[in-house]
Design a protein around this motif. Structure first.
Motif, PDB file in Angstrom:
ATOM      1  N   VAL A   9       0.832  -1.203   0.000  1.00  0.00           N
ATOM      2  CA  VAL A   9       0.000   0.000   0.000  1.00  0.00           C
ATOM      3  C   VAL A   9       0.866   1.252   0.000  1.00  0.00           C
ATOM      4  O   VAL A   9       0.594   2.217  -0.722  1.00  0.00           O
ATOM      5  N   GLY A  10       1.940   1.254   0.798  1.00  0.00           N
ATOM      6  CA  GLY A  10       2.821   2.420   0.849  1.00  0.00           C
ATOM      7  C   GLY A  10       3.522   2.685  -0.464  1.00  0.00           C
ATOM      8  O   GLY A  10       3.626   3.839  -0.906  1.00  0.00           O
ATOM      9  N   GLN A  11       4.009   1.646  -1.115  1.00  0.00           N
ATOM     10  CA  GLN A  11       4.701   1.825  -2.388  1.00  0.00           C
ATOM     11  C   GLN A  11       3.769   2.325  -3.489  1.00  0.00           C
ATOM     12  O   GLN A  11       4.120   3.231  -4.256  1.00  0.00           O
ATOM     13  N   VAL A  12       2.575   1.748  -3.572  1.00  0.00           N
ATOM     14  CA  VAL A  12       1.623   2.160  -4.606  1.00  0.00           C
ATOM     15  C   VAL A  12       1.187   3.604  -4.388  1.00  0.00           C
ATOM     16  O   VAL A  12       1.134   4.402  -5.337  1.00  0.00           O
ATOM     17  N   PHE A  13       0.892   3.975  -3.145  1.00  0.00           N
ATOM     18  CA  PHE A  13       0.435   5.339  -2.891  1.00  0.00           C
ATOM     19  C   PHE A  13       1.568   6.342  -3.094  1.00  0.00           C
ATOM     20  O   PHE A  13       1.335   7.460  -3.569  1.00  0.00           O
ATOM     21  N   GLU A  14       2.796   5.969  -2.733  1.00  0.00           N
ATOM     22  CA  GLU A  14       3.930   6.875  -2.929  1.00  0.00           C
ATOM     23  C   GLU A  14       4.159   7.163  -4.412  1.00  0.00           C
ATOM     24  O   GLU A  14       4.377   8.320  -4.807  1.00  0.00           O
ATOM     25  N   SER A  15       4.095   6.144  -5.239  1.00  0.00           N
ATOM     26  CA  SER A  15       4.247   6.364  -6.680  1.00  0.00           C
ATOM     27  C   SER A  15       3.064   7.128  -7.259  1.00  0.00           C
ATOM     28  O   SER A  15       3.219   7.924  -8.194  1.00  0.00           O
ATOM     29  N   TYR A  16       1.874   6.932  -6.692  1.00  0.00           N
ATOM     30  CA  TYR A  16       0.681   7.628  -7.196  1.00  0.00           C
ATOM     31  C   TYR A  16       0.771   9.126  -6.951  1.00  0.00           C
ATOM     32  O   TYR A  16       0.547   9.935  -7.857  1.00  0.00           O
ATOM     33  N   VAL A  17       1.076   9.530  -5.713  1.00  0.00           N
ATOM     34  CA  VAL A  17       1.148  10.966  -5.420  1.00  0.00           C
ATOM     35  C   VAL A  17       2.335  11.608  -6.116  1.00  0.00           C
ATOM     36  O   VAL A  17       2.291  12.802  -6.469  1.00  0.00           O
ATOM     37  N   SER A  18       3.409  10.869  -6.342  1.00  0.00           N
ATOM     38  CA  SER A  18       4.556  11.429  -7.065  1.00  0.00           C
ATOM     39  C   SER A  18       4.205  11.711  -8.519  1.00  0.00           C
ATOM     40  O   SER A  18       4.766  12.624  -9.135  1.00  0.00           O
ATOM     41  N   GLU A  19       3.246  10.958  -9.056  1.00  0.00           N
ATOM     42  CA  GLU A  19       2.861  11.140 -10.459  1.00  0.00           C
ATOM     43  C   GLU A  19       1.730  12.145 -10.631  1.00  0.00           C
ATOM     44  O   GLU A  19       1.781  13.004 -11.519  1.00  0.00           O
ATOM     45  N   TYR A  20       0.707  12.063  -9.780  1.00  0.00           N
ATOM     46  CA  TYR A  20      -0.501  12.861  -9.971  1.00  0.00           C
ATOM     47  C   TYR A  20      -0.534  14.135  -9.124  1.00  0.00           C
ATOM     48  O   TYR A  20      -1.307  15.046  -9.429  1.00  0.00           O
ATOM     49  N   THR A  50      -5.749   2.717 -10.084  1.00  0.00           N
ATOM     50  CA  THR A  50      -4.329   2.394 -10.181  1.00  0.00           C
ATOM     51  C   THR A  50      -4.042   0.988  -9.667  1.00  0.00           C
ATOM     52  O   THR A  50      -3.269   0.232 -10.267  1.00  0.00           O
ATOM     53  N   ASN A  51      -4.671   0.637  -8.550  1.00  0.00           N
ATOM     54  CA  ASN A  51      -4.469  -0.689  -7.957  1.00  0.00           C
ATOM     55  C   ASN A  51      -5.726  -1.045  -7.176  1.00  0.00           C
ATOM     56  O   ASN A  51      -6.058  -0.399  -6.184  1.00  0.00           O
ATOM     57  N   MET A  52      -6.439  -2.072  -7.621  1.00  0.00           N
ATOM     58  CA  MET A  52      -7.700  -2.442  -6.991  1.00  0.00           C
ATOM     59  C   MET A  52      -7.492  -3.025  -5.594  1.00  0.00           C
ATOM     60  O   MET A  52      -8.383  -2.962  -4.750  1.00  0.00           O
ATOM     61  N   GLU A  53      -6.302  -3.570  -5.318  1.00  0.00           N
ATOM     62  CA  GLU A  53      -6.057  -4.139  -3.993  1.00  0.00           C
ATOM     63  C   GLU A  53      -6.078  -3.055  -2.920  1.00  0.00           C
ATOM     64  O   GLU A  53      -6.485  -3.316  -1.783  1.00  0.00           O
ATOM     65  N   VAL A  68      -0.771   4.730   6.768  1.00  0.00           N
ATOM     66  CA  VAL A  68       0.230   4.387   5.756  1.00  0.00           C
ATOM     67  C   VAL A  68       0.266   5.446   4.660  1.00  0.00           C
ATOM     68  O   VAL A  68       1.349   5.804   4.155  1.00  0.00           O
ATOM     69  N   PHE A  69      -0.888   5.989   4.290  1.00  0.00           N
ATOM     70  CA  PHE A  69      -0.944   7.045   3.271  1.00  0.00           C
ATOM     71  C   PHE A  69      -0.147   8.275   3.710  1.00  0.00           C
ATOM     72  O   PHE A  69       0.599   8.856   2.922  1.00  0.00           O
ATOM     73  N   ASP A  70      -0.307   8.692   4.972  1.00  0.00           N
ATOM     74  CA  ASP A  70       0.418   9.869   5.466  1.00  0.00           C
ATOM     75  C   ASP A  70       1.926   9.631   5.458  1.00  0.00           C
ATOM     76  O   ASP A  70       2.706  10.520   5.084  1.00  0.00           O
ATOM     77  N   SER A  71       2.353   8.436   5.868  1.00  0.00           N
ATOM     78  CA  SER A  71       3.785   8.128   5.856  1.00  0.00           C
ATOM     79  C   SER A  71       4.331   8.101   4.435  1.00  0.00           C
ATOM     80  O   SER A  71       5.423   8.626   4.163  1.00  0.00           O
ATOM     81  N   ALA A  72       3.576   7.500   3.502  1.00  0.00           N
ATOM     82  CA  ALA A  72       4.007   7.462   2.108  1.00  0.00           C
ATOM     83  C   ALA A  72       4.041   8.847   1.495  1.00  0.00           C
ATOM     84  O   ALA A  72       4.913   9.155   0.664  1.00  0.00           O
ATOM     85  N   LEU A  73       3.142   9.707   1.911  1.00  0.00           N
ATOM     86  CA  LEU A  73       3.125  11.078   1.404  1.00  0.00           C
ATOM     87  C   LEU A  73       4.365  11.835   1.852  1.00  0.00           C
ATOM     88  O   LEU A  73       4.955  12.607   1.067  1.00  0.00           O
ATOM     89  N   ARG A  74       4.791  11.639   3.090  1.00  0.00           N
ATOM     90  CA  ARG A  74       6.018  12.291   3.572  1.00  0.00           C
ATOM     91  C   ARG A  74       7.248  11.752   2.843  1.00  0.00           C
ATOM     92  O   ARG A  74       8.166  12.526   2.516  1.00  0.00           O
ATOM     93  N   ARG A  75       7.280  10.467   2.572  1.00  0.00           N
ATOM     94  CA  ARG A  75       8.413   9.914   1.817  1.00  0.00           C
ATOM     95  C   ARG A  75       8.445  10.468   0.395  1.00  0.00           C
ATOM     96  O   ARG A  75       9.526  10.783  -0.135  1.00  0.00           O
TER      97      ARG A  75
END
Length: 410
Positions: A9-20, A50-53, A68-75
Motif C-alpha cells: 500500500v505504501g509503495q503504490v500510494f507513494e508512486s501515485y502521489v509522485s505522479e498525480y 491504479t491498484n484495486m487491492e 500508511v498514506f500519510d507516511s508514504a506522502l512524507r516519503r
C-alpha cells in the motif's frame, strides 16, 4: 494488515502521489510555515483504478491505511525535495495529510442519512447540514513515559474511543522484559507543541429535503482535527469523508456506560461555498429589469406574481406568503441617533391549526435559503415556549383592536 500489505500500500500510494500530485507537493514544500498542517486531496476513484487491492485494503482497514498514506506522502515529499536542483525556499514539511475524496457512488460507501451501528469501522461519505460547532481546543494526543526500573522511554497515545484519555501502561514494553509496573510521565503540563493538535467537534443533521414525509432528522457528531478545524460553520451544507467510530467515557463503577457513534473526519467538502458578494450576470440582470418594466404601471401585480410562485404547493394564503417573502428578503441595518445598531431582518410568528401548511412554508424557506437549519419544537426550550404563548396573546389583542371592516381589507 501484515507487513507485506503495508509495504504494498505504501509503495503504490507513494508512486501515485509522485505522479498525480507532484505540483501540489512542490507548492507545499515552498511554504514558509514548517509547523502548519498541509492537506493533499486525493481522488479515490483515480487511486483505486491504479491498484484495486488498495481499494480492498482501504475498505477493510481504513484507519491503518490512512496512517500508511500519510507516511508514504512524507516519503514522496522528501524524494521530490531531494530531486530539486535548486531547492532555494523549499523545506521539508512533516505535517502532511492525505485527504480522500470522490468515493464511488454506491450504497456501501455513500450515505445521505446518518450512519448506524453496522457502519462502525467503515470509511463513508456522509452528507448533512451543520447545526452546531464547538470552540477550537488544543488536544494532547501522546505522552512520553519512562520505566523506573530499566529507564526505558516509550510513547503512549491517547485513546480516541475513550475521549482521548491516557491509559496508564500496565507493564514495561521494553525488549528486556523487566515487567515493571511503575512509570514516570515525562510529558506534564508543559507539553511540546508537536505532541498537541487542534481539535473541534461539529454536529451535522440529515438534510430535510432528502427525508420522507413525517420523518424527524437525526444528527451525529463529527470530529475535526489539524487543518480541518474551522473549515465549516453552522448552516453549511457539506459532505464529510471519514471513518465511523465508537467512543465512550472511561469506565466507572456503578455508572452506566453509554456508547456514542461519531464520524472521525478525514476530509470536509463544503457544498454551498459562495462568494461574499452576490454575483449576477448580465442576462439575469436584464431579465430582472424587463420583469419590473412590464409591471411599471402596476407594481403590485408584479408582486402578486412573485407571491404566486412562492411555495406553489400551497394554494392561496397570499398574506402568509407575503410575510414569508419579506422575512426572506430581509432589510437594511441602520444606526439610530444614540449610535445603536438596529438589525434590518424581521421575525415571523406563524400560528395556525394543524394541517394548514405551516411546515410547508418553513421547508420551502429552508430549501431556497443557502445557509439554513430547520429545527422542530422538540428542541425548543421552555423560555421559547413561554415567549410563543406571550406573543400569541399579544397578537390576539392586536386583532381585537381592529374592526371587522378593517380585517377584511387584509
Amino acid at each position: 494488515m501484515n507487513s507485506e500489505q503495508v509495504t504494498l500500500v505504501g509503495q503504490v500510494f507513494e508512486s501515485y502521489v509522485s505522479e498525480y500530485h507532484k505540483n501540489d507537493i512542490l507548492l507545499i514544500l515552498k511554504e514558509s510555515d514548517e509547523d502548519a498542517h498541509y492537506p493533499v486531496v486525493v481522488n479515490a476513484m483515480t487511486l483505486f483504478e491504479t491498484n484495486m487491492e488498495i481499494g480492498e485494503y482501504f475498505n477493510a482497514f481504513p484507519n491503518e491505511v490512512l496512517t500508511v498514506f500519510d507516511s508514504a506522502l512524507r516519503r514522496s515529499a522528501l524524494t521530490i525535495l531531494q530531486s530539486l536542483s535548486q531547492p532555494e525556499g523549499a523545506s521539508m514539511k512533516q505535517n502532511l495529510h492525505a485527504r480522500i475524496s470522490g468515493l464511488p457512488v454506491c450504497p456501501e460507501l455513500v450515505r445521505e442519512h446518518i450512519p448506524k451501528t453496522k457502519d462502525v469501522g467503515h470509511f463513508l461519505s456522509v452528507t448533512g447540514t451543520v447545526i452546531r460547532t464547538s470552540l477550537v481546543k488544543i488536544l494532547e494526543f501522546e505522552r512520553d513515559y519512562m520505566c523506573n526500573k530499566c529507564k526505558h522511554v516509550f510513547v503512549v497515545k491517547a485513546d480516541f474511543e475513550q475521549y482521548y484519555t491516557f491509559c496508564r501502561p500496565s507493564s514495561c514494553p521494553s525488549l528486556e522484559s523487566c515487567d515493571s509496573s511503575k512509570f514516570t510521565c515525562l510529558s506534564g503540563l508543559s507539553s511540546s507543541p508537536t505532541r498537541c493538535r487542534d481539535y473541534q467537534e461539529i454536529k451535522i443533521q440529515e438534510q430535510v429535503q432528502r427525508l420522507s414525509v413525517g420523518s424527524i432528522p437525526r444528527s451525529m457528531k463529527v470530529i475535526l482535527e489539524d487543518d480541518l478545524v474551522d473549515s465549516c460553520k453552522s448552516g453549511d451544507d457539506l459532505t464529510v469523508y471519514g471513518v465511523v467510530m465508537q467512543r465512550w467515557k472511561p469506565f466507572q463503577q456503578g455508572v452506566r456506560c453509554e456508547v456514542e457513534i461519531v464520524l472521525k473526519a478525514n476530509y470536509v467538502q463544503v457544498n454551498n461555498e459562495q462568494s461574499a458578494g452576490m454575483t449576477m450576470d448580465e442576462e439575469i440582470q436584464k431579465e430582472f429589469e424587463d420583469f419590473w418594466e412590464s409591471y411599471k404601471s402596476d407594481p403590485f401585480a408584479g408582486r402578486n406574481e412573485i407571491l404566486a410562485s412562492l411555495c406553489p404547493q400551497v394554494f392561496g394564503m397570499y398574506l402568509v406568503k407575503l410575510a414569508v417573502a419579506m422575512v426572506l428578503a430581509g432589510g437594511i441595518q441602520r444606526t439610530d441617533a444614540t449610535g445603536t445598531r438596529v438589525r434590518g431582518e424581521s421575525h415571523l410568528l406563524l400560528v395556525g391549526d394543524p394541517g394548514t401548511g405551516k411546515s410547508q412554508f418553513l421547508k420551502y424557506a429552508a430549501k431556497i435559503t443557502p445557509r439554513s437549519v430547520l429545527t422542530t419544537g422538540i428542541g425548543s426550550t421552555s423560555a421559547a415556549s413561554r415567549w410563543s404563548i406571550q406573543a400569541w396573546h399579544l397578537f390576539e389583542r392586536f386583532l381585537c383592536s381592529f374592526s371587522m371592516t378593517q380585517l377584511k381589507l387584509f
